[in-house]
Design a protein around this motif. Structure first.
Motif, mmCIF file in Angstrom:
data_model
loop_
_atom_site.group_PDB
_atom_site.id
_atom_site.type_symbol
_atom_site.label_atom_id
_atom_site.label_comp_id
_atom_site.label_asym_id
_atom_site.label_seq_id
_atom_site.Cartn_x
_atom_site.Cartn_y
_atom_site.Cartn_z
ATOM 1 N N ASP A 73 6.271 -9.220 -6.038
ATOM 2 C CA ASP A 73 6.912 -7.991 -6.514
ATOM 3 C C ASP A 73 6.501 -6.748 -5.724
ATOM 4 O O ASP A 73 7.309 -5.849 -5.516
ATOM 5 C CB ASP A 73 6.594 -7.770 -8.000
ATOM 6 N N LEU A 74 5.212 -6.689 -5.315
ATOM 7 C CA LEU A 74 4.725 -5.472 -4.643
ATOM 8 C C LEU A 74 4.601 -5.647 -3.139
ATOM 9 O O LEU A 74 4.894 -4.729 -2.367
ATOM 10 C CB LEU A 74 3.317 -5.157 -5.176
ATOM 11 N N LEU A 75 4.110 -6.826 -2.734
ATOM 12 C CA LEU A 75 3.716 -6.971 -1.325
ATOM 13 C C LEU A 75 4.845 -7.502 -0.445
ATOM 14 O O LEU A 75 5.019 -7.044 0.683
ATOM 15 C CB LEU A 75 2.463 -7.850 -1.219
ATOM 16 N N GLU A 76 5.629 -8.452 -0.966
ATOM 17 C CA GLU A 76 6.729 -8.960 -0.138
ATOM 18 C C GLU A 76 7.675 -7.846 0.317
ATOM 19 O O GLU A 76 8.000 -7.756 1.500
ATOM 20 C CB GLU A 76 7.519 -10.064 -0.854
ATOM 21 N N PRO A 77 8.101 -6.958 -0.586
ATOM 22 C CA PRO A 77 9.020 -5.888 -0.140
ATOM 23 C C PRO A 77 8.409 -5.011 0.959
ATOM 24 O O PRO A 77 9.118 -4.462 1.782
ATOM 25 C CB PRO A 77 9.251 -5.055 -1.415
ATOM 26 N N ALA A 97 1.353 -0.211 0.218
ATOM 27 C CA ALA A 97 2.042 -0.722 -0.975
ATOM 28 C C ALA A 97 1.091 -0.763 -2.166
ATOM 29 O O ALA A 97 1.483 -0.521 -3.307
ATOM 30 C CB ALA A 97 2.593 -2.117 -0.702
ATOM 31 N N ASP A 98 -0.168 -1.070 -1.896
ATOM 32 C CA ASP A 98 -1.157 -1.071 -2.980
ATOM 33 C C ASP A 98 -1.488 0.365 -3.393
ATOM 34 O O ASP A 98 -1.472 0.706 -4.578
ATOM 35 C CB ASP A 98 -2.430 -1.806 -2.543
ATOM 36 N N GLY A 99 -1.803 1.188 -2.409
ATOM 37 C CA GLY A 99 -1.958 2.629 -2.646
ATOM 38 C C GLY A 99 -3.243 3.084 -3.322
ATOM 39 O O GLY A 99 -3.366 4.241 -3.674
ATOM 40 N N THR A 100 -4.203 2.197 -3.532
ATOM 41 C CA THR A 100 -5.467 2.623 -4.159
ATOM 42 C C THR A 100 -6.629 2.365 -3.189
ATOM 43 O O THR A 100 -6.530 1.471 -2.346
ATOM 44 C CB THR A 100 -5.767 1.813 -5.446
#
Ligand SMILES: O=C(O)[C@@H](CO)OP(=O)(O)O
Ligand SMILES: [Mg+2]
Length: 428
Positions: A73-77, A97-100
């Motif tokens: 959901d987060l990393l593939e895109p 994509a993770d952003g932290t």
């Protein structure tokens, strides 16, 4: 040029039987590969965040379903359509994509699984080994293994406070010779334990986990085993310790509670104790002699122990560039332990190794106590060019995957088969 087509996650099990994350990457040229990530038990407070499910109904809350879902959901895109051979670009996209700062949104376990799987896909699509894909124009360096012989601390849950007593085959000129010497010492140790009527069962990393009389007993046992194996103590085989001191420091007082010694000591007391053992036994490498935030204690340890031994920061540095820079500035150690999942991407791991090299620090690439059969760590050790690897003992398949991969790499490195000379001599 090939492109990343799909990225999916799945749950697989690690060597403790706990769930961990595997990522599968498919390229538009048909390449399909997977990579899985390890998990620590004696983790440092400053490590990247391993995302575990809060749901207590399954695996007592240790599941990784959220991390697995995040891969899709987060990393593939973030990485679909990118060139898999441009690792830094891919890793930058994952980090964004993770952003932290701690990779706590996607989970460092999800991020690293994708980072590693992409690297493997890139190597595959170029038709070259992973180490070669990662190393660029540099020459490969075969790593000397430091091999777990006796375990204590959180990995064995017996009576030793220190976590690892390791052997370093310092006299070996090649990797196969290093394995041969280590294997002989492990067998001799088993024999002695049986003669003494002690357990030969293995701890988390495959080291012996007997109930010994104390730390000195462990060192004496190791020394006897080296001699029984027909090897010269200090010249053929020396010792390394992973004290993992964070785990027996009393957080309230900052003192170190050594149950096996029946003593509570401060940082100077820890250094005294280690210095005493170093005079008696060929200890040439000491990891985490003090706790992860005891910077003053580390300075003292590195001044006193660092004259004749490698002083390695694991929980202290957590493969983190900011912490390593501080350590270099303050003279806190002279070497760094490198664990991919402490930071969460391959590019950041390799950059940390470069930073260490530039500072004149030793570099030890390390596995975790919970491992899978993934063997990318062996390629990383060769590509990081530090000349050292720590994987555990020789008796469990998740460790052997790496040791045996290094034997295969030996056939790939052309003329670069020799181990770098071991620098630290026993200060008798
Ligand atoms: O402390 C360490 O160096 C590692 C490996 O021995 O242990 P863990 O993976 O449990 O942090
Ligand atoms: Mg350690």
């Amino acid at each position: 040029m090939s492109r990343i087509a799909t990225v999916r996650g799945r749950e697989v099990l690690d060597s403790r039987g706990r769930p961990t994350v595997e990522a599968e990457v498919v390229l538009d040229d048909g390449v399909r590969v997977h990579a899985s990530v390890p998990s620590g038990a004696s983790t440092g407070r400053h490590e990247a965040h391993e995302l575990r499910d809060g749901d207590l109904s399954r695996y007592r809350g240790r599941g990784v379903r959220t991390a697995v879902a995040n891969v899709r959901d987060l990393l593939e895109p973030a990485v679909a359509g990118l060139d898999p051979t441009r690792q830094e670009e891919v890793d930058a996209a994952l980090i964004a994509a993770d952003g932290t700062p701690e990779k706590s949104r996607a989970g460092a376990n999800a991020v690293l699984a994708v980072s590693l799987a992409v690297a493997r896909a890139g190597a595959c699509s170029r038709g070259i080994p992973l180490w070669q894909h990662l190393i660029g124009d540099e020459d490969p360096v075969m790593p000397r293994p430091m091999i777990n012989l006796i375990s204590g601390g959180l990995h064995a849950r017996r009576n030793l406070d220190l976590q690892d007593f390791l052997i370093v085959p310092v006299g070996a000129a090649t990797y196969p010779e290093a394995l041969e010497a280590s294997s002989a010492v492990i067998e001799a140790t088993g024999e002695i334990l049986r003669e003494r009527g002690l357990s030969t069962l293995h701890a988390d990393e495959g080291g012996f986990g007997p109930a010994l009389a104390g730390h000195r007993d462990a060192l004496e046992l190791a020394a006897t085993a080296v001699e029984r194996a027909g090897l010269r103590l200090g010249d053929d085989v020396a010792f390394a310790l992973d004290v993992a001191a964070t785990h027996f420091q009393d957080p309230a007082t900052g003192l170190y509670d050594l149950t096996a010694e029946g003593r509570v000591v401060d940082a100077a007391g820890m250094v005294d104790l280690l210095e005493g053992w170093m005079r008696e036994f060929p200890i040439v490498s000491i990891e985490d002699p003090l706790a992860e935030d005891d910077w003053d204690g580390w300075k003292l340890a590195s001044e006193r122990l660092g004259r004749s031994a490698q002083v390695v920061g694991d929980d202290l540095f957590t493969t983190n560039a900011t912490r390593l820079r501080r350590g270099v500035r303050d003279g806190a150690a002279n070497s760094v332990l490198v664990k991919m999942n402490q930071i969460g991407t391959l590019s950041e791991t390799l950059a940390l190794a470069e930073l260490a090299r530039a500072a004149g620090y030793g570099i030890v690439v390390s596995a975790r106590s919970g491992e899978t059969e993934d063997d990318a760590l062996a390629d990383l050790a060769v590509a990081a060019r530090g000349g050292q690897i720590k994987v555990g003992s020789l008796t469990q398949s998740e460790r052997l995957a790496k040791y045996n991969r290094l034997l295969r790499i030996l056939d790939e490195v052309g003329p670069h088969t020799a181990l770098p000379r071991w620098e630290w001599a026993w200060a008798r």
